[in-house]
Design a protein around this motif. Sequence first.
Motif, PDB file in Angstrom:
ATOM      1  N   ASP A 165       6.099  44.232  22.071  1.00 38.59           N
ATOM      2  CA  ASP A 165       4.724  43.804  21.748  1.00 38.59           C
ATOM      3  C   ASP A 165       4.678  42.284  21.571  1.00 38.59           C
ATOM      4  O   ASP A 165       3.772  41.623  22.085  1.00 38.59           O
ATOM      5  N   GLN A 209      10.149  51.307  29.404  1.00 37.69           N
ATOM      6  CA  GLN A 209       9.689  51.063  28.032  1.00 37.69           C
ATOM      7  C   GLN A 209       8.627  49.960  28.017  1.00 37.69           C
ATOM      8  O   GLN A 209       7.656  50.038  27.265  1.00 37.69           O
ATOM      9  N   ARG A 248       4.298  45.469  16.979  1.00 34.75           N
ATOM     10  CA  ARG A 248       5.112  46.526  16.359  1.00 34.75           C
ATOM     11  C   ARG A 248       6.601  46.259  16.555  1.00 34.75           C
ATOM     12  O   ARG A 248       7.438  46.736  15.823  1.00 34.75           O
ATOM     13  N   LYS A 251       5.369  51.459  29.267  1.00 37.00           N
ATOM     14  CA  LYS A 251       4.773  52.322  28.240  1.00 37.00           C
ATOM     15  C   LYS A 251       4.039  51.464  27.200  1.00 37.00           C
ATOM     16  O   LYS A 251       2.900  51.767  26.818  1.00 37.00           O
ATOM     17  N   HIS A 252       4.677  50.390  26.767  1.00 34.68           N
ATOM     18  CA  HIS A 252       4.054  49.506  25.781  1.00 34.68           C
ATOM     19  C   HIS A 252       2.803  48.843  26.348  1.00 34.68           C
ATOM     20  O   HIS A 252       1.831  48.638  25.633  1.00 34.68           O
ATOM     21  N   LYS A 253       2.841  48.492  27.627  1.00 36.31           N
ATOM     22  CA  LYS A 253       1.668  47.839  28.215  1.00 36.31           C
ATOM     23  C   LYS A 253       0.459  48.767  28.155  1.00 36.31           C
ATOM     24  O   LYS A 253      -0.674  48.327  28.017  1.00 36.31           O
ATOM     25  N   GLY A 254       0.751  50.075  28.236  1.00 36.03           N
ATOM     26  CA  GLY A 254      -0.323  51.062  28.182  1.00 36.03           C
ATOM     27  C   GLY A 254      -0.930  51.189  26.793  1.00 36.03           C
ATOM     28  O   GLY A 254      -2.129  51.427  26.659  1.00 36.03           O
ATOM     29  N   ASP A 255      -0.121  51.030  25.744  1.00 40.49           N
ATOM     30  CA  ASP A 255      -0.681  51.320  24.415  1.00 40.49           C
ATOM     31  C   ASP A 255      -0.613  50.158  23.416  1.00 40.49           C
ATOM     32  O   ASP A 255      -0.955  50.333  22.254  1.00 40.49           O
ATOM     33  N   ALA A 256      -0.185  48.967  23.861  1.00 41.01           N
ATOM     34  CA  ALA A 256      -0.089  47.846  22.905  1.00 41.01           C
ATOM     35  C   ALA A 256      -1.478  47.296  22.581  1.00 41.01           C
ATOM     36  O   ALA A 256      -2.333  47.215  23.459  1.00 41.01           O
ATOM     37  N   ASP A 257      -1.676  46.947  21.309  1.00 36.67           N
ATOM     38  CA  ASP A 257      -2.932  46.314  20.910  1.00 36.67           C
ATOM     39  C   ASP A 257      -2.649  44.820  20.733  1.00 36.67           C
ATOM     40  O   ASP A 257      -1.945  44.422  19.813  1.00 36.67           O
TER      41      ASP A 257
END
Length: 430
Positions: A246, A227, A242, A230-236
């Motif tokens: 994050d 998890q 979120r 995955k967040h590292k790939g799509d976190a802004d």
Amino acid sequence: APKPNEPPSPGWMPLVGSLPYMKKNLASQMLEGFPNSPLVTLYYGLEPVYILNNFEAFDEAMVKQGQRFIGRPVRVLQKPTLAATGELWREYRRFSLKTLRDFGFGRQGGEEIILREAGELCEAIDSTPAGQALSTTDLLSPAVSNVICQLVFGARTATEDPRFPKLLDMFQSLTQRRAARHMNIMLGANYKYFEQFSFLAKLMLLRPERRRVIQLSRQLLQFCKEQVAKHKGDADMQSEPRDYIDAHLQHQTNLESDRIFNDLRLAMAIRDLFVAGTDTTSNTLRWGILYMIENPDVAEKVFEEIRVNVGTERNANNEGQRQSALHGSGAGGVFPEPEKFKPERYLDAEARFSPNESVVPFGSGKRACLGESLARMELFVFFHETDAARYRFGLDPAERRSISEIKDNAENHGGGIRAPAEHKIVFTPR
Ligand code: HEM
């Protein structure tokens, strides 16, 4: 051998310590066997562990001398973050409390998430044919888990990720089923001795159940690591976080060094939040429902109070928590007729809710439960506003055991969480 001036102990043997002398229901053994001893000594192998055996002893250690008792031993099984000690624990506790607050737990924002899950729960109950019995574990665990999933992963992972049922089952076997005994033995084992005497670790792992506990615990951490990835790939990093992951990733980037906050610790913190916040809450709810079946007059009063006003109803919840003593933090010796379920204990002369300070289901002092306000909010919404307000509860007519037998769950003694045995409930709409 034990020192002569140690507090009393039920017994001791070389190597195995007090294990052969410990009864299945340790809480009753302590209260009945040592009614006048504020401290009791249990030996975990060579190490003395002191039981705080009345409220005064508990309050003295956890609150008045809280600073001295702030540490926790490092265990073999789990190198924790939130359950760690020293600077690591302090930093993680501060960050996690702030993050929970920022996401509105203990305040209004969080309540929306809980209300939504409560709504889904009612839908699940309402869509089953009338009279069909439902397992309270299957029903409540995903609902409670989804609350923490939204906080941590930003998604309703418990019902949306097909791998999740297996993960939930894993929690339950770690905390409640037969594996829980082995988990407790592993957690009781002190790191210090295993570093010094590696043969002890080999000896302990001869039992396949214990190797399984290690395997389960690794799988859980692996899920949390995925998890994070995955967040590292799509976190802004520039936008509002979120979720907890994050917020942690942003916090990491803002710091000069990753000495404390890093990806691995993040995965471990999520695991700690899950373990601490899932089965605790769902089992408190399961106990609450059982107490309502056993005490239908109280169930009717709870319903009436919710209908008429919201203000006095927390007494039933408090009493359920006192009696079930989920974490063994009961309040024995404080109340008359402690074995009776009497929510009116917490009402003052004007029938207003008046909590008793010696009921400490969330602990006290510096290491008190980090999720207490989240848990209280969940208990309130799930139990009072949802279940008790909308349904009458009945035990599955096909059930052969009595409520006392379900409550006295033999498989669970010695586990991390005191859970009732698996059972099914019929929910009848009011
Ligand atoms: C009815 C539900 C719950 C009960 C009865 C409960 C009870 C407790 C107790 C007794 C402790 C230990 C205090 C000590 O060591 O002195 C604790 C610690 C903890 N709880 Fe809970 N808890 C519940 C729900 C939650 C939830 C929902 C979360 C997650 C957000 C959570 C997170 C934690 C954490 C992280 C700790 C370790 C705190 C530390 O060592 O600083 N708990 N809880």
